[in-house]
Enzyme design. Structure first.
Site, PDB file in Angstrom:
ATOM      1  N   ARG A  30      34.705 -13.069  83.952  1.00  0.00           N
ATOM      2  CA  ARG A  30      35.924 -12.259  83.768  1.00  0.00           C
ATOM      3  C   ARG A  30      36.453 -12.474  82.356  1.00  0.00           C
ATOM      4  O   ARG A  30      35.881 -13.224  81.579  1.00  0.00           O
ATOM      5  CB  ARG A  30      36.994 -12.661  84.803  1.00  0.00           C
ATOM      6  CG  ARG A  30      36.596 -12.439  86.256  1.00  0.00           C
ATOM      7  CD  ARG A  30      36.573 -10.978  86.644  1.00  0.00           C
ATOM      8  NE  ARG A  30      37.880 -10.344  86.567  1.00  0.00           N
ATOM      9  CZ  ARG A  30      38.780 -10.366  87.553  1.00  0.00           C
ATOM     10  NH1 ARG A  30      38.510 -11.000  88.693  1.00  0.00           N
ATOM     11  NH2 ARG A  30      39.940  -9.759  87.413  1.00  0.00           N
ATOM     12  N   HIS A  70      25.779 -27.836  76.975  1.00  0.00           N
ATOM     13  CA  HIS A  70      24.491 -27.330  76.488  1.00  0.00           C
ATOM     14  C   HIS A  70      24.703 -25.895  76.047  1.00  0.00           C
ATOM     15  O   HIS A  70      24.453 -24.946  76.794  1.00  0.00           O
ATOM     16  CB  HIS A  70      23.434 -27.413  77.599  1.00  0.00           C
ATOM     17  CG  HIS A  70      22.045 -27.097  77.135  1.00  0.00           C
ATOM     18  ND1 HIS A  70      20.927 -27.682  77.702  1.00  0.00           N
ATOM     19  CD2 HIS A  70      21.573 -26.259  76.193  1.00  0.00           C
ATOM     20  CE1 HIS A  70      19.840 -27.218  77.117  1.00  0.00           C
ATOM     21  NE2 HIS A  70      20.213 -26.345  76.188  1.00  0.00           N
ATOM     22  N   ARG A  87      23.844 -22.502  74.601  1.00  0.00           N
ATOM     23  CA  ARG A  87      22.634 -21.759  74.281  1.00  0.00           C
ATOM     24  C   ARG A  87      22.963 -20.621  73.319  1.00  0.00           C
ATOM     25  O   ARG A  87      24.111 -20.186  73.230  1.00  0.00           O
ATOM     26  CB  ARG A  87      21.983 -21.250  75.561  1.00  0.00           C
ATOM     27  CG  ARG A  87      21.314 -22.389  76.354  1.00  0.00           C
ATOM     28  CD  ARG A  87      20.604 -21.889  77.587  1.00  0.00           C
ATOM     29  NE  ARG A  87      19.689 -22.878  78.129  1.00  0.00           N
ATOM     30  CZ  ARG A  87      20.039 -23.860  78.974  1.00  0.00           C
ATOM     31  NH1 ARG A  87      21.298 -23.973  79.364  1.00  0.00           N
ATOM     32  NH2 ARG A  87      19.145 -24.714  79.427  1.00  0.00           N
ATOM     33  N   GLU A 131      23.870 -31.010  74.090  1.00  0.00           N
ATOM     34  CA  GLU A 131      22.440 -30.788  74.313  1.00  0.00           C
ATOM     35  C   GLU A 131      22.017 -29.460  73.693  1.00  0.00           C
ATOM     36  O   GLU A 131      22.823 -28.550  73.521  1.00  0.00           O
ATOM     37  CB  GLU A 131      22.137 -30.731  75.816  1.00  0.00           C
ATOM     38  CG  GLU A 131      22.482 -31.976  76.585  1.00  0.00           C
ATOM     39  CD  GLU A 131      22.128 -31.849  78.050  1.00  0.00           C
ATOM     40  OE1 GLU A 131      22.082 -32.888  78.741  1.00  0.00           O
ATOM     41  OE2 GLU A 131      21.883 -30.710  78.527  1.00  0.00           O
ATOM     42  N   HIS A 178      19.218 -33.660  85.692  1.00  0.00           N
ATOM     43  CA  HIS A 178      18.723 -32.373  86.199  1.00  0.00           C
ATOM     44  C   HIS A 178      18.504 -32.458  87.701  1.00  0.00           C
ATOM     45  O   HIS A 178      17.575 -33.110  88.176  1.00  0.00           O
ATOM     46  CB  HIS A 178      17.444 -31.889  85.511  1.00  0.00           C
ATOM     47  CG  HIS A 178      17.348 -30.384  85.455  1.00  0.00           C
ATOM     48  ND1 HIS A 178      17.010 -29.617  86.544  1.00  0.00           N
ATOM     49  CD2 HIS A 178      17.606 -29.511  84.462  1.00  0.00           C
ATOM     50  CE1 HIS A 178      17.029 -28.341  86.222  1.00  0.00           C
ATOM     51  NE2 HIS A 178      17.398 -28.244  84.956  1.00  0.00           N
ATOM     52  N   GLY A 191      25.624 -31.653  86.303  1.00  0.00           N
ATOM     53  CA  GLY A 191      26.457 -30.472  86.189  1.00  0.00           C
ATOM     54  C   GLY A 191      26.443 -29.581  87.407  1.00  0.00           C
ATOM     55  O   GLY A 191      27.430 -29.475  88.122  1.00  0.00           O
ATOM     56  N   HIS A 192      25.307 -28.941  87.683  1.00  0.00           N
ATOM     57  CA  HIS A 192      25.269 -27.905  88.725  1.00  0.00           C
ATOM     58  C   HIS A 192      25.738 -28.439  90.073  1.00  0.00           C
ATOM     59  O   HIS A 192      26.644 -27.860  90.704  1.00  0.00           O
ATOM     60  CB  HIS A 192      23.848 -27.346  88.838  1.00  0.00           C
ATOM     61  CG  HIS A 192      23.719 -26.251  89.863  1.00  0.00           C
ATOM     62  ND1 HIS A 192      23.990 -24.924  89.584  1.00  0.00           N
ATOM     63  CD2 HIS A 192      23.372 -26.289  91.174  1.00  0.00           C
ATOM     64  CE1 HIS A 192      23.811 -24.206  90.670  1.00  0.00           C
ATOM     65  NE2 HIS A 192      23.436 -25.000  91.642  1.00  0.00           N
TER      66      HIS A 192
END
Length: 266
Positions: free
Chosen positions: A32, A57, A59, A88, A209, A232-233
């Site tokens: 949003r 991280h 990108r 990262e 990870h 994170g996730h």
């Protein structure tokens, strides 16, 4: 040298430090145009709840963390000198300008492509060692610790050390996928062997990870010398159920269980 780089790793009570990767907070915000959720506000909340660091991280396509976030979080981290800021990314893409300008405590070199969905492999140092050497040296000259994202390959750790990097980050997706299956012990043994090889080569160890509340303690019990986990996730997903502060505290309890006397005696 960066005055915020401590001579000892950012750790509490001799246990593994928890760095919260806030990419998924930014990903939700980017759906949003309302600037919510607030990445900086929630990063502060994670630190107040006991996280020892914040990871981003960024990108090139800015699909989650944006350049402005990286700068805003750098300003936040100046208020938390006891915590670590870890940026990262691929040093051949957009990472090094952040390192040069902001001089975070740590930069983690990750060999992902610009269009890659998520990080899914470590460095091939047979191919990449020589071109990494000047970038590792440059980061270190700025006072920034360098960590290399690596698969759990014991034979690769001497080459990782030859880059001059201080740390490696073990890519833990294979372990997470095997956790709770008949392959868990075999896969985990590869990480143990890789960590032992890294330590023998003079490297310190991070990991990350797909680590989560179910598999984190088992990993830390088995893999020696892990100074930091970047999560994170799963952590942000757990926060939707538990709230961010309680989630950070629960991950810290997972770390504490791994280092409890009864765990060490097993």
């Amino acid at each position: 040298m960066n005055p915020l780089v401590a001579p000892e790793p950012h750790r509490h009570d001799g246990r593994t430090a928890l760095s919260v990767n806030v990419n998924k907070i930014a990903l939700l915000r980017n759906t949003r145009h309302l600037a919510i959720p607030d990445v900086v506000k929630l990063s502060r909340q994670a630190l107040e709840a006991g996280a020892q660091g914040i990871t981003v991280h960024p990108r090139p396509d800015e699909r989650h963390i944006r350049a402005q976030d990286v700068h805003d979080l750098a300003a936040l981290m100046k208020q938390w000198p006891e915590a670590e800021y870890n940026i990262e990314g691929n040093p051949f893409h957009n990472l090094m300008p952040f390192v040069r300008e902001l001089r975070p405590h740590q930069c983690t070199f990750v060999p992902d492509s610009s269009e890659q969905f998520t990080s899914d492999h470590g460095w091939n140092l047979l191919a990449d060692l020589e071109r990494l050497l000047p970038l590792v040296a440059e980061a270190q000259a700025l006072g920034v610790r360098v960590s290399l994202f690596m698969d759990p390959l014991p034979e690769a750790m001497a080459r990782a050390s030859a880059t001059g990097a201080e740390r490696i980050e073990l890519y833990t997706e294979a372990y997470a996928s095997a956790h709770g299956t008949a392959q868990q012990a075999e896969v985990l043994a590869r990480y143990t062997a890789a960590a032992q090889a890294a330590i023998a080569a003079g490297l310190q160890i991070n990991a990350g990870h797909d680590l989560n509340r179910d598999n984190l303690s088992d990993f830390l019990r088995a893999v020696p010398g892990v100074l930091e986990v970047s999560i994170g996730h799963a952590l942000i997903a757990d926060a939707l159920e538990l709230g961010l502060s309680e989630t950070v505290r629960d991950y810290q309890r997972c770390i504490q269980r791994a280092f409890a006397p009864q765990a060490a005696a097993r």
